[in-house]
Design a protein around this motif. Sequence first.
Motif, PDB file in Angstrom:
ATOM      1  N   ASN A  45      11.595   3.041   5.441  1.00 33.18           N
ATOM      2  CA  ASN A  45      10.260   2.534   5.148  1.00 33.18           C
ATOM      3  C   ASN A  45       9.270   2.992   6.206  1.00 33.18           C
ATOM      4  N   TYR A  75       6.030   5.251   5.657  1.00 31.83           N
ATOM      5  CA  TYR A  75       4.707   4.722   6.018  1.00 31.83           C
ATOM      6  C   TYR A  75       4.005   5.683   6.978  1.00 31.83           C
ATOM      7  N   HIS A 116       5.850   1.242   0.365  1.00 35.96           N
ATOM      8  CA  HIS A 116       5.146   1.485   1.622  1.00 35.96           C
ATOM      9  C   HIS A 116       4.055   2.538   1.530  1.00 35.96           C
ATOM     10  N   THR A 159       0.251   0.236   0.874  1.00 37.97           N
ATOM     11  CA  THR A 159       1.425  -0.631   0.824  1.00 37.97           C
ATOM     12  C   THR A 159       1.262  -1.684  -0.271  1.00 37.97           C
ATOM     13  N   ILE A 170       2.704  -2.715   9.296  1.00 38.68           N
ATOM     14  CA  ILE A 170       2.832  -2.951   7.853  1.00 38.68           C
ATOM     15  C   ILE A 170       2.649  -4.439   7.562  1.00 38.68           C
TER      16      ILE A 170
END
Lengths: 695, 218
Positions: free
Chosen positions: A113, A117, A343, A351, A503
Amino acid sequence: MNSRFDATTTTTCGYCGVGCRLDAHRVGGRIMSISPALDGPANKGHTCVKGRFAHQFTRSRDRLTAPLVRESGGFRLASWEEAIDRIADAFGRIKAEHGPDAIAGLASSRATNEDCYVMQRMMRAAVGTHNIDNCSRVCHSPTSWALRRSFGMSGATGSFDDIEAADVGLIIGANPTQGHPVVGARIKQAAIKGLKLITADPRRIELADYGQLHLGIRPGTNAALLNGLAHVVIRDGLVNESFVAERTEGYDAVAELVEAYTPEAVEEITSVPAADLVAAAHLYARSERGSILWGLGVTEHRYGSECVRLICNLALLTGNVGRPGAALLPLRGQNNVQGSSDHGALPDTFTDYRHVSDEEVASSFEARWGVTMKREPGMKIPEMFDAAVEGRLRAMFIFGEDVAQTDPNTEHVVHALESLDFLVCQDIFENETTKFADVILPASSFLEKTGTFTNAERRVQLVQAANDPPGAAKTDFEILTTVSRALGHEMGYDTPSDVMDEIAELTPRYAGISHARIGRRGLQWPVAPDGTDTPILYEREFELPGGRAQFAALPYKPPGDQADEEFPLILVTGRRLEHYNAGTMTRRTGNLTLMSSDSLEVHPDDAAALGVQDGETVTLRSRRGQVQLPVQITPRIEPGHVFTAFHFPEVRTNLLIGPSADVNTSCPEYKVVAVAVEPAGDRVGEPVGAGAATA
Amino acid sequence: MRLEIDGQPVEVEPGATILEAAQAAGRYVPTLCFDDRMAPFGACRVCMVSMEGGAAPVAACTTLCRDDMKVQTEEATARRIAAATVELVLSELPEPPAEHTELATVARYFKIGEPRWQGERRRPAHDRRHPYLALQHELCISCGRCVRACDEVQGAFALTATGRGFHSGITAGLDSGFVDSTCVSCGACADTCPTDAITEHSLLELASEYTGEEGGTP
C-alpha cells in the motif's frame, strides 16, 4: 523450538489475495523455509504450494541486482545516480516539451500500500499528472466499480470467516482450489461439514465435486444466469420483503426487467438446464445465511462490471448481506489488488476512491503535498497504450508489471512500448516489458520490504522484511522516494510507517490505521480513530444516500466475441495451482518441476471432432494471433470450450486476446475469445506470433 | 463451567477439553498427536493426566471438562504411562530425534535418555522424488497428524496409514509418492509432523551449510 534459524520474521504472503500470514525462516542470507503463522486470520495455520515453497525465486541468479541503462541497442550496468539522473533528465525534457500529461505511471498490485501510495504521489505531485493506474484494471476493477454503486464501498462485504458461518455458498467464475488455494481448502472443508455449495463455471471445477449443484455455464452469459436466478426468486415468492422495503431502492425496475428471464429462456442463452437454475435459486434464497464468492470469470468480460451489480441484486433480494455468513466475497487475484486501488493508484481517485474532482479532497492533498493538481482524471491503462501509439504519451514509469506478457492485445501493447521516447521499468527480473526500457531499476520482492498489503477481506496486514534485497537492489519505497526527490518533490518520509500515517491523516476511513496498531491480526477498513475495525460492512446501513443499497436493472448482452464458422470454439483462460500470473516467480522455483508446461484443455467430444489426441500439439488461433501447445483431453470442460492458463511465456496466451473490454472500467475480456483449434502437424516448433518463445 | 487444574481455578466453555483448560490455566501438557488445526485424535497417550476420584489417567486432548473437576497434570502414574509410551516410540528410531522436533521436546520434558529397551530399530528409507517434500519413513511414529492434516486442513486426501506393527507408516497415494498422488503440495503434512518424517529438502540441507544461488530461467 526453531533454533535452527538465525531469524524468523512474520509477514504476509505476496502471491494471491487471500493474505496468508507466513513465518519466514532465515539462515545466513538465505530464506531457508516458510511456514504458516498459526494465528493468521485468513489462513489459520495453513498455506499453499506457492506461499510455503515458492520462495527460491528471491535468490535466483536472474535477479536484477544493479540498475541497467540502455546503450547502443543493449543494456549496461549503471550506478543508481546515473540511472536516476537519466530518469530526471528525460522526464524533465518531456514535461517541458509536451506537458506532464505526456508521462504516465503504473503502480503494482504486487507492491505494498505504501509503495502504491508513494507511486501515485510521485506521479501526481512530482510529475504533475493523474496518469496513474495499476494492474487491478485488468482483473477486479469491475468489482470495485459495481460494489461502490450498489452498496457504497469497494470491498468484500464480509470476511473469509463467513465461509464457515454460511449455510449456502454460491461460487461464480472462480476456481478457488487452484487460484486461491487456502480459501479453496477452507471452502472444501466447510462443504464437507455441511455448507451447501452451488458452482457456476464453464469448467467443472474441483469444488463442484463437493457441491449440491454445478451450473455449467456458457462463457459470457453470466448476466442471463443472474437475472434468471432473480426471476425465480421473485416468481416463487422468495424475496426478503422487509429487507427490500427498508434498505434498498430500485426493486421495481429489476422485477420488471427479470420477468422475461424465465428458466427456459435462460437455458437457451446459458445452456444451464432450467430445473438446475430453479433449484439453485431456491437453495440460495431459502438459506439462512447465503454467501456469494466470485472471481475473474465474472469480471473479465465486456459486461463484467454489470454482472457484479447483478450479483449484488441477488444478495439484496434475499437480504443476504451485512450479517455473519451472508457476505459478498470477491476473490482478489493478486496479493494487493484491493490495496493498490484503495490507495489512489488510479487515474480518477485519491485514497478511498475519492474523485480527483472532489474539491475538498483534492485541496487536502494539495495542501499536504504543496502542489496544485488538475481536477480532471488521467488515463487508464488501455488509454495509455492508445495514447503512446498516437504519440500523445511520450514516457512511462512501469513498476512491477509485465504488460507485454500479461495485458491483452499483446501486439498493440508492444507497439505502444516501442513508440515511447522513454520507458522506466522497476522490477525484480528482466521480462518482456523491460526489453523496451531505457532504464531498469532493481527492486525488492515481498520478502525484502516493509509495509502493508490489503487482502480480499479489506484486511490491512503487515509486511516485514525477512531478508535484504540482493546486491545493489533497493526497496521500492527507497527507489520511488529517491526518484521523486530527483524530480524535485521531496516527500519527507523516513520509513513506510510514515507513509501510512499520512494516509490515515488524509483518509477518514483509514483514520485509525497505523503500523503499530495493525499488529498480528490486521485491521479491516474502515477503521475508526480509536482503532475499531469493520469485519462486516453494512450491518445497519449502506454507504449510499439515505443509507439504501441500489438495485440495478441490467439486461443480458452478448459478449464482445462470438464463436462462428471460422472460430467455432470459445477459449477461457485462467490460473493453475502451481503457478502465478506471468510465472516470473514460480517458474524460478521447484514448482516448475511440479508443472513444467501448459496444455489446452479440450472436451472429449470436441477432441474427437477435431481429430486430436491427448498430448498432441495443436495450433490455437484467434482473430488476433496464434500459439501452439499440447492438448489435454478432459470432461471437466463444457463441450464447445477450451481452456488454458497464461503462466508460460512460450505460450503467449494473451496474443490471442483482442481489445474487447468491460464497458465501464476497460477491464479486458480475457474470458471469451473465439478460437479455432487445428493439429499443428508439420509446423510443430515453428515460431508463431509476434513474441515467439524467447526464454 | 469451572474446574481446577493443578489446584488453579479455571473457567471454560462447555465442550472444552482438559487440554484446552490446562492451556487456559497456563499449564504445559506434553502432546504428540495433537494439533489444534485438526480434531483431537487421542492416539499417542502422551497427554495423560489424572483426575481426583478418577479410576485411571485419561488423555487430556479428548476428555471433556466437567464442572468441579480437579485435574493433576503431573500426577506420578499418568506421567509414568506417558513417559513409557514416549520411550517405546524412541526405542524404534534409528537415532535420537533432531533437537528442534516436537518429539525431542517431549523426550526432554520426560527426561528420557537412551531407551531402556534395545532391539530392532527402523531402517532408513527415504523418498526424495518431490521437489520440496522429503519423506523419511524410519522417523514415522504413526501419530496420524500428516494424514489428518491432509484430510482436515487441506482436503487433498493424499496420505494413508499403511503396514502393521513395526512396519506401520504412511504412504502418499497408492505408494506412488507425493507427485503422482492427489497431493497438492501444500506442505501441511510437513508442517505438522512432530519428527521430521516428512520435512523439506531445504531444511535437511541446513546441516550441509548450503550456500549459493539457484533456480535461474529454465
